[in-house]
Write a protein that holds these residues in place. Structure first.
Motif, mmCIF file in Angstrom:
data_model
loop_
_atom_site.group_PDB
_atom_site.id
_atom_site.type_symbol
_atom_site.label_atom_id
_atom_site.label_comp_id
_atom_site.label_asym_id
_atom_site.label_seq_id
_atom_site.Cartn_x
_atom_site.Cartn_y
_atom_site.Cartn_z
ATOM 1 N N LYS A 155 1.866 4.660 0.858
ATOM 2 C CA LYS A 155 1.290 5.302 2.445
ATOM 3 C C LYS A 155 2.630 6.492 2.690
ATOM 4 O O LYS A 155 3.534 6.666 2.332
ATOM 5 C CB LYS A 155 1.200 4.544 3.516
ATOM 6 N N GLU A 179 -4.267 8.698 8.532
ATOM 7 C CA GLU A 179 -5.056 7.650 8.707
ATOM 8 C C GLU A 179 -4.753 6.532 9.804
ATOM 9 O O GLU A 179 -5.773 6.181 10.235
ATOM 10 C CB GLU A 179 -4.961 6.791 8.119
ATOM 11 N N ASP A 239 1.489 -1.687 0.093
ATOM 12 C CA ASP A 239 0.010 0.115 -0.121
ATOM 13 C C ASP A 239 0.924 1.027 -0.093
ATOM 14 O O ASP A 239 1.823 1.008 0.891
ATOM 15 C CB ASP A 239 -0.900 0.004 1.416
ATOM 16 N N THR A 298 -0.669 8.329 6.810
ATOM 17 C CA THR A 298 -1.703 8.826 5.777
ATOM 18 C C THR A 298 -1.920 8.367 4.395
ATOM 19 O O THR A 298 -1.183 7.395 4.327
ATOM 20 C CB THR A 298 -0.790 10.274 6.064
ATOM 21 N N THR A 299 -2.840 9.032 4.020
ATOM 22 C CA THR A 299 -2.836 8.669 2.853
ATOM 23 C C THR A 299 -1.636 9.182 1.763
ATOM 24 O O THR A 299 -1.521 10.297 2.179
ATOM 25 C CB THR A 299 -4.558 8.617 2.116
ATOM 26 N N ASP A 330 -2.098 11.919 -0.242
ATOM 27 C CA ASP A 330 -2.447 12.496 -0.736
ATOM 28 C C ASP A 330 -2.934 13.990 0.514
ATOM 29 O O ASP A 330 -2.414 14.772 0.520
ATOM 30 C CB ASP A 330 -4.350 12.930 -0.866
#
Length: 245
Positions: free
Chosen positions: A137, A164, A135, A177-178, A180
């Motif tokens: 991140k 997140e 993922d 976090t994402t 973005d």
């Protein structure tokens, strides 16, 4: 990370020899050049450049070196244009490796990356062959020894800023976090004066693999070492949890 202290690992990496520090500065220098060419030399108007500067400071890059890199990228129209390339492949026992590169010679880089995989008994695969196991991140690490306020207070601050996930390790806090939301969370911490051991957008494995054979560990380490030595390689991500990296 599977029982390992993230902060201890990062401290270990940061305390490696001067050659490793030189490599880090080369990596960040290229990231500065790319960020300036994409968004201009003013960090106030270029969030990507702000993030790279924060990464540079976390790695103790001198301010004048950072400024020189920005000025060089902004003022020299003929400076090297780096192209981003990502390679995915397999190490021993089907382990997963992702290699991010910035290069001015794609053929050289492709050849070097393939050679590194081959020498460690692995092979480069097609785009997407292992990235689905990771993922993307934003990951920020704060050392407990650098942060005196409570974990709850830090958690509330980062969640309010858009984080997140927040977790407490033995000697550090990890904030996820994402991609973005990474910049806004990092900037919230910076504004609050919270020192960060590391702050970057990274690839986090969904599951970790433990290599059982000494031979496989040696081969896998060989791939990682060869990739680390290549100046075109910006970052290497993998899903092995019992490696001395």
């Amino acid at each position: 990370m599977s029982g390992h202290s993230k902060f201890a690992n990062i401290k270990h990496k940061k305390e490696k020899n001067d050659a490793a520090k030189g490599k880090i500065f080369t990596i960040i220098g290229r990231e500065i050049a790319v960020a300036v060419k994409e968004g201009g030399p003013d960090p106030a108007n270029n969030s990507k450049l702000r993030d790279v500067i924060a990464k540079a400071k976390a790695n103790n890059m001198p301010n004048d070196t950072i400024d020189r890199g920005i000025k060089k990228a902004a003022g020299d129209a003929n400076s090297v244009n780096y192209v981003a390339n990502t390679y995915e492949g397999y190490g021993p026992s089907g382990t997963a490796i992702i290699v991010n590169c910035l290069t001015d010679n794609k053929n050289r880089t492709a050849s070097n990356v393939r050679s590194a995989f081959t020498k460690g008994g692995g092979n480069v695969g097609t785009t997407g062959c292992v990235s689905y196991m990771f993922d993307e991140k934003g990951q920020i690490i704060v050392a407990k020894e650098d942060y005196e306020t409570t974990a709850d207070e830090l958690m509330m601050m980062v969640l309010d800023a858009g984080a997140e996930d927040f977790s407490e390790e033995e000697d550090s806090y990890e904030i996820i976090t994402t991609p973005d939301d990474f910049s806004s969370v990092r900037e919230a911490l910076e504004a609050a004066g919270v020192p960060m051991v590391s702050a970057e957008v990274t690839m986090i494995p969904q599951n970790y693999v433990t290599l059982s054979s000494e031979e496989d560990i040696k081969k896998f380490q060989r791939i990682i070492d060869l990739l680390d030595e290549d100046d075109d390689v910006q970052a290497v991500y993998h899903n092995v949890d019992n490696l001395d990296d």
